[in-house]
Scaffold this motif. Structure first.
Motif, PDB file in Angstrom:
ATOM      1  N   SER A   1      -4.103  17.133 -27.633  1.00 39.83           N
ATOM      2  CA  SER A   1      -4.645  15.783 -27.499  1.00 39.83           C
ATOM      3  C   SER A   1      -4.240  15.194 -26.172  1.00 39.83           C
ATOM      4  O   SER A   1      -4.488  14.039 -25.909  1.00 39.83           O
ATOM      5  CB  SER A   1      -4.152  14.919 -28.648  1.00 39.83           C
ATOM      6  OG  SER A   1      -2.772  15.035 -28.737  1.00 39.83           O
ATOM      7  N   PHE A   2      -3.636  16.006 -25.316  1.00 36.16           N
ATOM      8  CA  PHE A   2      -3.039  15.464 -24.096  1.00 36.16           C
ATOM      9  C   PHE A   2      -3.093  16.504 -22.990  1.00 36.16           C
ATOM     10  O   PHE A   2      -2.803  17.672 -23.225  1.00 36.16           O
ATOM     11  CB  PHE A   2      -1.590  15.079 -24.403  1.00 36.16           C
ATOM     12  CG  PHE A   2      -0.762  14.770 -23.203  1.00 36.16           C
ATOM     13  CD1 PHE A   2      -0.940  13.575 -22.538  1.00 36.16           C
ATOM     14  CD2 PHE A   2       0.179  15.670 -22.743  1.00 36.16           C
ATOM     15  CE1 PHE A   2      -0.181  13.282 -21.425  1.00 36.16           C
ATOM     16  CE2 PHE A   2       0.935  15.381 -21.623  1.00 36.16           C
ATOM     17  CZ  PHE A   2       0.761  14.182 -20.979  1.00 36.16           C
TER      18      PHE A   2
ATOM     19  N   GLU B   1       6.783  32.763 -29.618  1.00 36.95           N
ATOM     20  CA  GLU B   1       6.820  32.041 -30.884  1.00 36.95           C
ATOM     21  C   GLU B   1       7.540  32.872 -31.955  1.00 36.95           C
ATOM     22  O   GLU B   1       8.307  32.333 -32.755  1.00 36.95           O
ATOM     23  CB  GLU B   1       5.381  31.709 -31.301  1.00 36.95           C
ATOM     24  CG  GLU B   1       5.265  30.643 -32.335  1.00 36.95           C
ATOM     25  CD  GLU B   1       5.946  29.338 -31.920  1.00 36.95           C
ATOM     26  OE1 GLU B   1       6.477  28.669 -32.804  1.00 36.95           O
ATOM     27  OE2 GLU B   1       5.982  29.016 -30.705  1.00 36.95           O
TER      28      GLU B   1
ATOM     29  N   LYS C   1       5.217  21.205 -24.182  1.00 32.41           N
ATOM     30  CA  LYS C   1       4.476  20.419 -25.166  1.00 32.41           C
ATOM     31  C   LYS C   1       3.781  21.298 -26.201  1.00 32.41           C
ATOM     32  O   LYS C   1       3.653  20.919 -27.359  1.00 32.41           O
ATOM     33  CB  LYS C   1       3.499  19.470 -24.482  1.00 32.41           C
ATOM     34  CG  LYS C   1       2.307  20.114 -23.826  1.00 32.41           C
ATOM     35  CD  LYS C   1       1.482  19.042 -23.097  1.00 32.41           C
ATOM     36  CE  LYS C   1       0.433  19.645 -22.220  1.00 32.41           C
ATOM     37  NZ  LYS C   1      -0.820  19.987 -22.890  1.00 32.41           N
ATOM     38  N   ASP C   2       3.365  22.514 -25.799  1.00 33.44           N
ATOM     39  CA  ASP C   2       2.734  23.407 -26.771  1.00 33.44           C
ATOM     40  C   ASP C   2       3.728  23.840 -27.848  1.00 33.44           C
ATOM     41  O   ASP C   2       3.393  23.902 -29.030  1.00 33.44           O
ATOM     42  CB  ASP C   2       2.156  24.648 -26.071  1.00 33.44           C
ATOM     43  CG  ASP C   2       1.052  24.274 -25.103  1.00 33.44           C
ATOM     44  OD1 ASP C   2       0.381  23.256 -25.363  1.00 33.44           O
ATOM     45  OD2 ASP C   2       0.882  24.961 -24.092  1.00 33.44           O
ATOM     46  N   GLN C   3       4.955  24.129 -27.411  1.00 36.93           N
ATOM     47  CA  GLN C   3       5.969  24.514 -28.395  1.00 36.93           C
ATOM     48  C   GLN C   3       6.334  23.349 -29.294  1.00 36.93           C
ATOM     49  O   GLN C   3       6.678  23.538 -30.462  1.00 36.93           O
ATOM     50  CB  GLN C   3       7.214  25.040 -27.679  1.00 36.93           C
ATOM     51  CG  GLN C   3       7.027  26.452 -27.176  1.00 36.93           C
ATOM     52  CD  GLN C   3       8.351  27.080 -26.789  1.00 36.93           C
ATOM     53  OE1 GLN C   3       9.327  26.985 -27.496  1.00 36.93           O
ATOM     54  NE2 GLN C   3       8.361  27.739 -25.638  1.00 36.93           N
TER      55      GLN C   3
ATOM     56  N   ALA D   1       1.742  15.046 -27.253  1.00 33.39           N
ATOM     57  CA  ALA D   1       1.081  16.212 -27.844  1.00 33.39           C
ATOM     58  C   ALA D   1       1.382  16.356 -29.332  1.00 33.39           C
ATOM     59  O   ALA D   1       0.495  16.659 -30.121  1.00 33.39           O
ATOM     60  CB  ALA D   1       1.508  17.475 -27.088  1.00 33.39           C
TER      61      ALA D   1
END
Lengths: 377, 279
Positions: free
Chosen positions: B200-201, B242, A82-84, A112
């Motif tokens: 948010s989760f 990333e 979810k972060d990605q 997210a």
């Protein structure tokens, strides 16, 4: 010397990464973003969706959108994290300035990434997010996948009418958001239809032995067993049930997790008689669907699945909305999406006021026979 | 220029916040590793902080500063409670016991109605900011440096190198162990609260074994000679995946390769330099 090599090794991928990021699309193209799982253990969902998008994109770009402009999809990989997914959404909105986002693949990722798009007033359209509460994130969050709350009642009603089911046992995985939210729908629907629940048993998504729960269920003599789980534990349950000698008349009824050819691959004949509702089926013989299946097979040398079908319809719906909006403007696209009307491989489609699919008439109830799904007759 | 900076900051905000939060988690790991203990309960403490803070924000409507205080206090209390029985354990046994703590939390969160079960809690308002996260990180780092430079830091280093000898020399081992565990729980809980209010989760599977190992690897990659090592490790391990997104399927291969190379050639971590002492 060693240190220099090391530094070079570390910098090499960074340099390539920079080069790929900054490659700009042509100014006259309309670029939209898509966030899907393209690598990692769940990539089969994301890749199927990407295939569906790309197939529809070829068709759309034969005429183009907004008077001949090319539609381009910029893909970002969420890897099921979810972060990605959030990073990808921010990158697509902030740097690529896309007017619309497709995806992400999983409901967790949507919970997210959805708020980020909603806050920036960029419409985001999920094609495979079926959990409860997705569109409640905000007015810019849409989905084209029928929520389980629409599919499961059709399955249960059909089972009740066809096989006179009066009492059932319920099983679900309590450590997985998808399975839990499917269970909530099962529970509510069973109550509404007046079907008696004999027992509710839980298990973990990574469990491989379900004999304790199934032995108890067998002793209660239910007419059917209702299961909310992903395909791996679902297959395990069917295999265990067969080896415990469940009566063949006891039907297993599944949620969308059962709706995968893998069920037949793993469980084989143990899966025979299993029922599941599906928004789409490869064997539906309307002209739109036969054309889609043939085109998909020609392009990818493989059979499409439900995820590819949903993605295929979604891209057509989105392309039409961009055309109607008259400009690649998020606000206008949102208004056009809200009013979208389209008939595709899943049947007639439009959005409800709450941006969920409005029409469940395309739902078909399937049954396993000899390890393959077919339409229940 | 300002618009460009804006879009850069907007696009990478989640990543920039994650770097700060992970830096705090690495410091929390450092406080335990610095006295030679191996705890894998950091993810659980982070989870407690995240859930406590989220519930207080969503259901009780507490002001954010009070929420942050509670997110430190509750994990600290948990550390005090589990500290008694687990402090007699060392090395892999302590690691095992703290993995157990994480599993208990995960199963509790899945089963409980209060925590939203497997669906987790969504719709958490974003209350963090760049200044807040990095301000807290800077304060924590400053505190860790001051401790490392003091007499207490000398005792900690003695414990890390040889626990028995340090005990004989008069270091109060049980008090040091409990103290380190409590401080590390507070830092992890704070990180959890910041993380929950930046996303948010949150869901029960965010704070499992994988996360515990990730936090451990921050500290090990950076090195535990000084508090700066773990923070550096957190920065690298957060940014690297990333940066490598363009490599698609090879991303994890290259990511792993870089870590293997780093560990092979720098087994004591990237920053081996130790901190100077006063007192």
């Amino acid at each position: 010397m060693r240190k220099t090599t090391l530094a070079a090794l570390a910098l090499l991928p960074l340099a390539t990464a920079g080069a790929i990021w900054t490659a700009p699309a042509k100014a006259e193209d309309v670029t939209i973003g898509a966030i899907e799982i393209l690598t990692g253990p769940n990539s089969r969902y994301g890749v199927a969706i990407k295939n569906g998008f790309d197939l529809a994109l070829d068709e759309v770009n034969k005429t183009g959108v907004l008077g001949g402009k090319k539609l381009v999809i910029q893909y970002e990989d969420s890897a099921g994290n979810k972060d990605q997914a959030v990073n990808a959404a921010r990158k697509l909105i902030g740097i690529s300035k896309v007017p619309l986002l497709l995806g992400p693949t999983l409901s967790n990722e949507m919970f997210a990434a959805g708020p980020v798009a909603n806050e920036q007033k960029i419409p985001i359209v999920g094609t495979s997010t079926t959990a409860n509460g997705i569109t409640a994130i905000g007015p810019y969050v849409f989905r084209t996948s029928l929520p389980e709350a629409d599919v499961i009642p059709v399955t249960l009603k059909t089972a009740q009418a066809k096989f006179g089911i009066k009492k059932v046992a319920v099983m679900y995985a309590n450590d997985d958001a998808f399975s839990k939210s499917g269970y909530d729908v099962f529970k509510a629907t069973l109550e509404k239809l007046g079907i008696q629940t004999l027992t509710t048993e839980t298990f973990g998504t990574k469990d491989s032995d379900f004999s304790a729960q199934l032995t108890k269920i067998k002793s209660l003599n239910p007419d059917a067993v209702v299961v909310s789980a992903l395909v791996e534990p679902a297959s395990g349950i069917l295999l265990d049930a067969r080896s415990l000698g469940f009566d063949e008349k006891v039907r297993f009824i599944g949620g969308n997790g059962f709706n995968s050819p893998k069920l037949g691959d793993i469980a084989g004949e143990a899966a025979d008689g299993t029922m599941v509702g599906s928004p789409w089926f490869i064997g539906k013989d309307d002209p739109a669907n036969t054309k889609f299946v043939a085109a998909y097979r020609a392009k990818y040398k493989d059979d499409p699945d439900q995820f590819a079908a949903q993605a295929y319809d979604t891209l057509h719906i989105v392309a039409n909305a961009i055309d109607k909006a008259g400009a690649a403007d998020p606000e206008k696209i949102k208004t056009a999406l809200q009013a979208a009307k389209y008939t595709g491989v899943m049947g007639p489609f439009s959005f409800t006021e709450n941006r969920d699919p409005a029409d469940a008439s395309g739902v078909v109830v399937l049954e396993m026979k000899g390890g393959k799904f077919q339409i229940l007759k | 220029m300002s618009a460009a900076l804006d879009s850069f900051f907007f696009s990478y905000q989640a990543l920039i916040f994650a770097v700060g939060v992970n830096g705090l988690l690495a410091l929390s790991m450092y406080t335990v590793l610095a006295i030679g203990q191996l705890s894998l309960g950091q993810a659980a403490f982070m989870g407690i902080g995240a859930y406590v803070s989220t519930l207080l924000t969503l259901d009780a409507g507490w002001p954010f500063w009070a929420v942050l205080m509670a997110a430190m206090a509750v994990p600290a209390l948990a550390a005090l409670v589990i500290g008694g029985p687990t402090l007699k354990l060392t090395g892999v046994y302590l690691a095992l016991a703290t993995i157990g703590l994480g599993e208990i939390l995960r199963i509790f969160c899945n089963a409980s109605e209060l925590t939203g079960g497997a669906l987790g809690l969504s719709g958490i308002p974003n209350k963090t900011s760049f200044g807040l996260i990095y301000g807290i990180l800077a304060l924590a780092l400053l505190g860790a440096v001051l401790v490392a430079r003091s007499k207490l830091g000398r005792a900690m280093e003695a414990m890390r190198e040889d626990e028995v000898a340090a005990g004989v020399m008069g270091v109060n081992l049980p008090a040091m162990k409990l103290g380190a565990l409590v401080v590390s729980a507070m830092l992890a809980g704070l990180a959890g609260a910041l993380n929950a209010h930046a996303n948010s989760f949150i869901g029960p599977n965010d704070y499992g074994f994988d996360q515990a190992v990730t936090i451990l690897s921050f500290a090990l990659l950076g090195g535990i000679g000084s508090p700066f090592g773990p923070v550096l490790g957190a920065v690298i391990l957060t940014v690297l995946p990333e940066l490598l997104t363009a490599l698609h399927d090879f991303k994890l291969v290259v990511n792993g390769f870089i870590i293997v190379v780093a560990v092979l050639f720098m087994p004591r971590g990237l920053l081996v330099w130790r901190i100077g002492r006063i007192g």
